[in-house]
Enzyme design. Structure first.
Site, short mmCIF file in Angstrom:
data_model
loop_
_atom_site.label_atom_id
_atom_site.label_comp_id
_atom_site.label_asym_id
_atom_site.label_seq_id
_atom_site.Cartn_x
_atom_site.Cartn_y
_atom_site.Cartn_z
N ARG A 168 0.86 -1.19 0.00
CA ARG A 168 0.00 0.00 0.00
C ARG A 168 0.89 1.23 0.00
O ARG A 168 1.95 1.24 0.66
CB ARG A 168 -0.89 0.04 1.25
CG ARG A 168 -2.05 -0.92 1.25
CD ARG A 168 -3.12 -0.53 0.23
NE ARG A 168 -4.28 -1.42 0.25
CZ ARG A 168 -4.43 -2.48 -0.54
NH1 ARG A 168 -3.50 -2.80 -1.42
NH2 ARG A 168 -5.53 -3.20 -0.48
N GLU B 39 -3.53 7.35 -4.85
CA GLU B 39 -3.91 6.80 -6.17
C GLU B 39 -5.24 7.38 -6.63
O GLU B 39 -6.12 7.59 -5.80
CB GLU B 39 -4.02 5.28 -6.06
CG GLU B 39 -2.70 4.63 -5.75
CD GLU B 39 -2.83 3.13 -5.47
OE1 GLU B 39 -3.88 2.54 -5.78
OE2 GLU B 39 -1.87 2.57 -4.93
N HIS C 63 -1.09 0.14 -9.92
CA HIS C 63 -1.68 -0.82 -8.96
C HIS C 63 -2.31 -2.01 -9.70
O HIS C 63 -3.53 -2.19 -9.71
CB HIS C 63 -2.72 -0.10 -8.07
CG HIS C 63 -2.97 -0.83 -6.78
ND1 HIS C 63 -3.18 -0.17 -5.59
CD2 HIS C 63 -3.05 -2.15 -6.49
CE1 HIS C 63 -3.38 -1.05 -4.63
NE2 HIS C 63 -3.29 -2.27 -5.14
C1 GLV Z 1 -5.05 -5.04 -3.85
O1 GLV Z 1 -4.30 -4.16 -3.59
C2 GLV Z 1 -5.52 -6.00 -2.88
O2 GLV Z 1 -5.38 -5.75 -1.67
O3 GLV Z 1 -6.04 -7.04 -3.29
#
Ligand code: GLV
Length: 313
Positions: free
Chosen positions: A232, A261, A279
């Site tokens: 994250r 983001e 991401h």
């Molecule tokens: C994506 O970032 C997830 O946590 O699946």
């Protein structure tokens, strides 16, 4: 009458969305022109939420829905959900572990390879015709280097086995030494950074890891070290990372996640010692389908009075 399901964001694929629509009265919040008005109007009906990692399921949202019973998260991480507020109300929460482990680990390795072998630079080097004037700068080999993995959960372990296949040595950090894991454990993040050539963040987001990687950890990583983040954006102090990259206090960074983001700091976009991804850890057709299936199955199990497949609480 079908139970009302609030879907927070547009990530569930059409097949799974159709399944949801078969069983639920689906409210697609992201499509609504006035989401607040819709929430106000439907607050008594909504019994379930299908959430996405990038939209908060806050205490105020939970409090505003008096009949909410379950939150089914389309992600493995659930730091966007106020778990305490959910627990207080006895609201169940599920996520999508396991099905995305391999793809997410593959993205970590993609970043590691792209950085060390200068893949993105090389691609550009060919496209703009620089090769005609000579060879590009050399990269770094992986064999014999140290991957320091922060978070030795399912994804951390999948990253470790891939790194091992590339000849890297593994050291890991986390809240505790893991039973049955033979890699070297280093409880101190600064010490881990000091011994790492690649510091790979694979820990959960949330309060326990918030801004854990700042200037002192980056200093410990050093001018030959690379940072890779697939967890994250909240784990890293982004301004400190930008400074460290600018001043070449670290060698480079591979980022799949960012603090705000989809906004990526302008300064980072201009740097050539970074590889930036939007991401995409779990972003394959296969995995997104499996994640959607888990969201659907958890919701159906709950309303059929059956055990949840992948409960968080
Ligand atoms: C994506 O970032 C997830 O946590 O699946």
């Amino acid at each position: 009458m079908k139970p009302a399901l609030l879907v927070m964001g547009n990530q569930i694929l059409p097949k799974e969305m159709e399944e949801l629509e078969l069983h639920f009265d689906v409210i697609k919040l992201w499509k609504e022109r006035d989401p607040e008005a819709v929430l106000q109007e439907r607050k008594e009906d909504i019994v379930a939420i299908a959430s996405v990692y990038f939209v908060p399921v806050s205490k105020s949202l939970i409090d505003a829905l008096p009949n909410l019973k379950i939150i089914s998260q389309f992600a493995v991480g659930y730091d966007n959900i106020d778990l305490i507020a959910a627990k207080e109300r006895g609201i169940r929460v599920t996520n999508t572990p396991d099905v995305l482990t391999d793809d997410t680990a593959d993205i970590a390795l993609s970043l590691l390879l792209a950085l060390s072998r200068r893949i993105c630079e090389g691609d550009m080097f060919v496209r703009v015709g620089k090769w005609l004037n000579g060879a590009m700068p050399l990269g770094n080999s992986l064999k014999g280097k140290v991957a320091g993995i922060v978070g030795m959960g399912r994804i951390g372990q999948a990253i470790a086995s891939r790194c091992t296949a590339f000849g890297l040595e593994i050291v890991y950090q986390g809240p505790r030494k893991k039973e049955g894991i033979s890699y070297r454990y280093e409880p101190d993040l600064h010490k881990l950074a000091e011994v790492s050539d690649y510091l790979i963040l694979a820990c959960p987001g949330g309060a326990s890891t918030h801004q854990m990687v700042g200037s002192s950890v980056l200093k410990a990583l050093g001018s030959e070290g690379f940072l890779i983040n697939i967890s994250r954006g909240s784990v890293v102090v982004e301004e400190d990372l930008i400074t460290a990259l600018k001043e070449k206090r670290i060698a480079g960074a591979g980022m799949d996640v960012f603090a705000h983001e989809p906004n990526v700091p302008e300064e980072m976009v201009k740097m050539d010692n970074v590889v930036l991804l939007p991401h995409i850890g779990s972003a394959t057709i296969e995995t997104r389908g499996e994640m959607g299936q888990l969201v659907v199955k958890n919701l159906l199990a709950h309303f059929a009075g059956l055990p949840l497949l992948t409960p968080v609480v």
